[in-house]
Design a protein around this motif. Structure first.
Motif, PDB file in Angstrom:
ATOM      1  N   GLN A 340       0.826  -1.207   0.000  1.00 50.76           N
ATOM      2  CA  GLN A 340       0.000   0.000   0.000  1.00 50.76           C
ATOM      3  C   GLN A 340       0.860   1.258   0.000  1.00 50.76           C
ATOM      4  O   GLN A 340       0.516   2.257  -0.641  1.00 50.76           O
ATOM      5  CB  GLN A 340      -0.936  -0.016   1.210  1.00 50.76           C
ATOM      6  CG  GLN A 340      -2.018  -1.083   1.116  1.00 50.76           C
ATOM      7  CD  GLN A 340      -2.897  -1.139   2.350  1.00 50.76           C
ATOM      8  OE1 GLN A 340      -2.634  -0.465   3.353  1.00 50.76           O
ATOM      9  NE2 GLN A 340      -3.947  -1.936   2.300  1.00 50.76           N
ATOM     10  N   MET A 341       1.990   1.221   0.696  1.00 53.09           N
ATOM     11  CA  MET A 341       2.894   2.370   0.697  1.00 53.09           C
ATOM     12  C   MET A 341       3.459   2.606  -0.714  1.00 53.09           C
ATOM     13  O   MET A 341       3.519   3.745  -1.196  1.00 53.09           O
ATOM     14  CB  MET A 341       4.027   2.141   1.691  1.00 53.09           C
ATOM     15  CG  MET A 341       5.052   3.277   1.731  1.00 53.09           C
ATOM     16  SD  MET A 341       4.335   4.832   2.350  1.00 53.09           S
ATOM     17  CE  MET A 341       4.160   4.406   4.084  1.00 53.09           C
ATOM     18  N   ALA A 342       3.851   1.521  -1.400  1.00 55.86           N
ATOM     19  CA  ALA A 342       4.377   1.652  -2.765  1.00 55.86           C
ATOM     20  C   ALA A 342       3.303   2.173  -3.711  1.00 55.86           C
ATOM     21  O   ALA A 342       3.562   3.008  -4.583  1.00 55.86           O
ATOM     22  CB  ALA A 342       4.904   0.302  -3.255  1.00 55.86           C
ATOM     23  N   PHE A 343       2.053   1.711  -3.537  1.00 60.29           N
ATOM     24  CA  PHE A 343       0.964   2.150  -4.405  1.00 60.29           C
ATOM     25  C   PHE A 343       0.677   3.638  -4.214  1.00 60.29           C
ATOM     26  O   PHE A 343       0.493   4.379  -5.195  1.00 60.29           O
ATOM     27  CB  PHE A 343      -0.280   1.321  -4.102  1.00 60.29           C
ATOM     28  CG  PHE A 343      -1.428   1.577  -5.046  1.00 60.29           C
ATOM     29  CD1 PHE A 343      -1.320   1.278  -6.382  1.00 60.29           C
ATOM     30  CD2 PHE A 343      -2.609   2.122  -4.577  1.00 60.29           C
ATOM     31  CE1 PHE A 343      -2.368   1.523  -7.252  1.00 60.29           C
ATOM     32  CE2 PHE A 343      -3.657   2.372  -5.432  1.00 60.29           C
ATOM     33  CZ  PHE A 343      -3.540   2.065  -6.782  1.00 60.29           C
ATOM     34  N   ARG A 344       0.650   4.108  -2.948  1.00 59.94           N
ATOM     35  CA  ARG A 344       0.411   5.537  -2.686  1.00 59.94           C
ATOM     36  C   ARG A 344       1.543   6.382  -3.271  1.00 59.94           C
ATOM     37  O   ARG A 344       1.308   7.472  -3.804  1.00 59.94           O
ATOM     38  CB  ARG A 344       0.297   5.781  -1.180  1.00 59.94           C
ATOM     39  CG  ARG A 344      -1.004   5.294  -0.582  1.00 59.94           C
ATOM     40  CD  ARG A 344      -1.242   5.939   0.773  1.00 59.94           C
ATOM     41  NE  ARG A 344      -0.172   5.639   1.703  1.00 59.94           N
ATOM     42  CZ  ARG A 344      -0.176   4.594   2.513  1.00 59.94           C
ATOM     43  NH1 ARG A 344      -1.196   3.756   2.499  1.00 59.94           N
ATOM     44  NH2 ARG A 344       0.827   4.362   3.328  1.00 59.94           N
ATOM     45  N   THR A 345       2.772   5.891  -3.177  1.00 59.62           N
ATOM     46  CA  THR A 345       3.913   6.644  -3.716  1.00 59.62           C
ATOM     47  C   THR A 345       3.796   6.796  -5.227  1.00 59.62           C
ATOM     48  O   THR A 345       4.032   7.879  -5.786  1.00 59.62           O
ATOM     49  CB  THR A 345       5.226   5.940  -3.360  1.00 59.62           C
ATOM     50  OG1 THR A 345       5.326   5.822  -1.935  1.00 59.62           O
ATOM     51  CG2 THR A 345       6.417   6.720  -3.875  1.00 59.62           C
ATOM     52  N   ILE A 346       3.410   5.730  -5.912  1.00 57.61           N
ATOM     53  CA  ILE A 346       3.289   5.782  -7.370  1.00 57.61           C
ATOM     54  C   ILE A 346       2.137   6.698  -7.782  1.00 57.61           C
ATOM     55  O   ILE A 346       2.238   7.460  -8.746  1.00 57.61           O
ATOM     56  CB  ILE A 346       3.113   4.361  -7.941  1.00 57.61           C
ATOM     57  CG1 ILE A 346       4.418   3.583  -7.765  1.00 57.61           C
ATOM     58  CG2 ILE A 346       2.691   4.393  -9.397  1.00 57.61           C
ATOM     59  CD1 ILE A 346       4.327   2.142  -8.154  1.00 57.61           C
ATOM     60  N   LEU A 347       1.009   6.644  -7.041  1.00 59.73           N
ATOM     61  CA  LEU A 347      -0.105   7.551  -7.344  1.00 59.73           C
ATOM     62  C   LEU A 347       0.332   9.003  -7.212  1.00 59.73           C
ATOM     63  O   LEU A 347      -0.036   9.856  -8.027  1.00 59.73           O
ATOM     64  CB  LEU A 347      -1.284   7.264  -6.415  1.00 59.73           C
ATOM     65  CG  LEU A 347      -2.046   5.956  -6.646  1.00 59.73           C
ATOM     66  CD1 LEU A 347      -3.164   5.819  -5.648  1.00 59.73           C
ATOM     67  CD2 LEU A 347      -2.594   5.886  -8.070  1.00 59.73           C
ATOM     68  N   ALA A 348       1.134   9.300  -6.187  1.00 64.93           N
ATOM     69  CA  ALA A 348       1.623  10.668  -6.005  1.00 64.93           C
ATOM     70  C   ALA A 348       2.605  11.049  -7.117  1.00 64.93           C
ATOM     71  O   ALA A 348       2.613  12.191  -7.590  1.00 64.93           O
ATOM     72  CB  ALA A 348       2.294  10.809  -4.635  1.00 64.93           C
ATOM     73  N   ASP A 349       3.421  10.086  -7.562  1.00 72.50           N
ATOM     74  CA  ASP A 349       4.389  10.376  -8.623  1.00 72.50           C
ATOM     75  C   ASP A 349       3.695  10.672  -9.957  1.00 72.50           C
ATOM     76  O   ASP A 349       4.114  11.546 -10.717  1.00 72.50           O
ATOM     77  CB  ASP A 349       5.352   9.197  -8.801  1.00 72.50           C
ATOM     78  CG  ASP A 349       6.286   9.029  -7.606  1.00 72.50           C
ATOM     79  OD1 ASP A 349       6.424   9.995  -6.834  1.00 72.50           O
ATOM     80  OD2 ASP A 349       6.851   7.936  -7.442  1.00 72.50           O
ATOM     81  N   LEU A 350       2.602   9.938 -10.234  1.00 70.73           N
ATOM     82  CA  LEU A 350       1.915  10.121 -11.515  1.00 70.73           C
ATOM     83  C   LEU A 350       1.080  11.403 -11.553  1.00 70.73           C
ATOM     84  O   LEU A 350       0.709  11.868 -12.622  1.00 70.73           O
ATOM     85  CB  LEU A 350       1.011   8.919 -11.798  1.00 70.73           C
ATOM     86  CG  LEU A 350       1.730   7.588 -12.062  1.00 70.73           C
ATOM     87  CD1 LEU A 350       0.732   6.475 -12.283  1.00 70.73           C
ATOM     88  CD2 LEU A 350       2.653   7.706 -13.276  1.00 70.73           C
ATOM     89  N   ARG A 351       0.755  11.946 -10.363  1.00 71.41           N
ATOM     90  CA  ARG A 351       0.032  13.216 -10.226  1.00 71.41           C
ATOM     91  C   ARG A 351      -1.407  13.130 -10.700  1.00 71.41           C
ATOM     92  O   ARG A 351      -2.318  13.613 -10.047  1.00 71.41           O
ATOM     93  CB  ARG A 351       0.773  14.349 -10.955  1.00 71.41           C
ATOM     94  CG  ARG A 351       2.208  14.543 -10.474  1.00 71.41           C
ATOM     95  CD  ARG A 351       2.955  15.550 -11.320  1.00 71.41           C
ATOM     96  NE  ARG A 351       4.374  15.547 -10.991  1.00 71.41           N
ATOM     97  CZ  ARG A 351       5.303  16.209 -11.661  1.00 71.41           C
ATOM     98  NH1 ARG A 351       4.953  16.963 -12.695  1.00 71.41           N
ATOM     99  NH2 ARG A 351       6.571  16.128 -11.308  1.00 71.41           N
ATOM    100  N   ASP A 352      -1.664  12.540 -11.833  1.00 74.89           N
ATOM    101  CA  ASP A 352      -3.029  12.420 -12.348  1.00 74.89           C
ATOM    102  C   ASP A 352      -3.243  10.979 -12.814  1.00 74.89           C
ATOM    103  O   ASP A 352      -3.226  10.682 -13.998  1.00 74.89           O
ATOM    104  CB  ASP A 352      -3.266  13.391 -13.500  1.00 74.89           C
ATOM    105  CG  ASP A 352      -4.753  13.482 -13.862  1.00 74.89           C
ATOM    106  OD1 ASP A 352      -5.551  12.808 -13.178  1.00 74.89           O
ATOM    107  OD2 ASP A 352      -5.087  14.206 -14.812  1.00 74.89           O
ATOM    108  N   PRO A 353      -3.430  10.045 -11.858  1.00 71.04           N
ATOM    109  CA  PRO A 353      -3.484   8.622 -12.222  1.00 71.04           C
ATOM    110  C   PRO A 353      -4.667   8.272 -13.105  1.00 71.04           C
ATOM    111  O   PRO A 353      -4.662   7.234 -13.770  1.00 71.04           O
ATOM    112  CB  PRO A 353      -3.575   7.920 -10.856  1.00 71.04           C
ATOM    113  CG  PRO A 353      -4.123   8.961  -9.927  1.00 71.04           C
ATOM    114  CD  PRO A 353      -3.592  10.267 -10.425  1.00 71.04           C
ATOM    115  N   LYS A 354      -5.744   9.083 -13.175  1.00 70.73           N
ATOM    116  CA  LYS A 354      -6.896   8.767 -14.007  1.00 70.73           C
ATOM    117  C   LYS A 354      -6.523   8.756 -15.489  1.00 70.73           C
ATOM    118  O   LYS A 354      -7.123   8.046 -16.292  1.00 70.73           O
ATOM    119  CB  LYS A 354      -8.016   9.771 -13.746  1.00 70.73           C
ATOM    120  CG  LYS A 354      -8.624   9.677 -12.343  1.00 70.73           C
ATOM    121  CD  LYS A 354      -9.779  10.629 -12.174  1.00 70.73           C
ATOM    122  CE  LYS A 354      -9.285  12.070 -12.221  1.00 70.73           C
ATOM    123  NZ  LYS A 354     -10.387  13.035 -11.954  1.00 70.73           N
TER     124      LYS A 354
END
Length: 378
Positions: A340-354
């Motif tokens: 879950q920590m890795a997933f949140r980090t990637i979502l923050a890196d992508l900025r607009d995951p949609k």
């Protein structure tokens, strides 16, 4: 000394740390709550979001730890409504209770078993009488001597199998209780859920007796194998899955310590898979280093019983396809929290995951993490 002063706060924290039921997440959440305590209002305002940031834990871990601390009697909780945050009130007297005067030995009553013509203290008291009050004295009285009391049972080790009474056969007609099962099962975690799963078994005495016997055999098996507690199923999962009807599991070995040999592939692929064992909560065949990739698709798989996963499908400039799979739910706490920590980090890196599908990204991979960064073109 103030009832809720620093000394009382320190004692409450010490009591929680020393509690054999508590784990690291309970210590962290309790410390964050007490740090927010405001003497003027006699409570601590600490929302779940605040505790997530203060402890670095996931939302599920915070909710579980706070519910346990309330159930164990260290806090009372008033859930927040609207903009009003959740309030916790410490129960200071849960640390040390004053001695009960009724537990002190009482002087003998001169009217007990005294003959009517007794004129002195020379009357002999029967050897099978005692003034020690139950349950403080429960080892039994024999004429001439007392049976020695049983040695106290050591509290369970946080990192290993919880000790319990030796496994013995029981009368199928006897009444089996949840407490017997709780003492017999090798991992004591999630008592409330375990009780609900136990109650769902119904009132079949024969079935309940078999469940307790199976739990005892499972405990003896894992103690003999020195299995870590984190690799033993939760009690409620074990009951819900009817695993008491199954054979004992084979000797456990951590798959991360001895990864399976992959099928015949290139040397570079084998090196990548060997390095991927350092990732916890995620798997990938992306080689180490920085790569310019395009996200082709994002898929979901798994279930609540087997684990849930999110897979990112990436394509290189040369057309080669790689995958990056992240675990978003797993029964194992370490795997779930790391994923879950890795997933949140990637979502923050992508900025607009949609709008991630079709996005050009720069992916950096080392032996312990994978980081994404959008490539902005003008």
């Amino acid at each position: 000394m103030s009832v809720d002063g620093p000394v009382a706060q320190f004692k409450l924290i010490c009591a929680i740390v020393a509690d054999p039921r508590a784990r690291k997440i309970h210590d962290q959440v309790a410390a964050a709550i007490i740090a927010r305590y405001y003497p003027l209002y006699k409570n601590a305002r600490a929302s779940v979001s605040f505790l997530e940031v203060a402890t670095g834990l996931t939302r599920g871990s915070v909710a579980t730890a706070s519910a346990d601390l309330v159930e164990w009697g260290y806090f009372t909780m008033r859930k927040g409504i609207g903009k009003r945050p959740t309030e916790f009130t410490p129960i200071w007297n849960s640390v040390l209770q004053p001695p009960d005067a009724t537990s002190v030995l009482q002087p003998p009553d001169p009217t007990v078993l005294q003959p009517q013509d007794a004129k002195s203290d020379s009357v002999l008291w029967p050897p099978d009488q005692t003034y020690l009050q139950l349950p403080e004295y429960n080892s039994g009285i024999l004429v001439g001597r007392c049976e020695p009391a049983a040695a106290p049972t050591a509290p369970p080790d946080r990192g290993g199998v919880a000790p319990g009474p030796a496994h013995t056969a029981r009368d199928p007609e006897g009444e089996a209780t949840f407490d017997e099962f709780w003492q017999a099962y090798p991992r004591r975690h999630g008592r409330r859920k375990a009780r609900e799963a136990w109650n769902s078994l119904g009132g079949d005495k024969g079935l309940l007796a078999r469940v307790i016997e199976a739990a005892g055999r499972l405990r003896d098996h894992h103690m003999a194998q020195h299995t870590e507690a984190r690799f033993i199923p939760y009690p409620h999962s074990w009951l819900a899955g009817e695993r008491y009807e199954e054979d004992l599991p084979a000797a456990f070995s951590d798959p991360r310590s001895s990864p399976k040999e992959p099928k015949e592939k290139s040397v570079a692929t084998k090196v990548v898979q060997a390095e991927s064992t350092q990732l916890i909560g995620q798997e990938s065949d992306i080689p180490t280093g920085r790569h310019s990739l395009v996200i082709e698709n994002i898929s979901h798989s798994g279930s609540m019983n087997d684990g849930q996963y999110v897979t990112t499908h990436l394509r290189t400039v040369s057309g080669e396809c790689w995958k990056h799979t992240i675990c978003t739910w797993h029964e194992n706490d370490e795997i779930r929290e790391a994923g879950q920590m890795a997933f949140r980090t990637i979502l923050a890196d992508l900025r607009d995951p949609k709008d991630a599908v079709g996005m050009k990204v720069s992916v950096f991979r080392d032996t312990k993490s994978i980081k994404y960064e959008p490539i902005i073109t003008h």
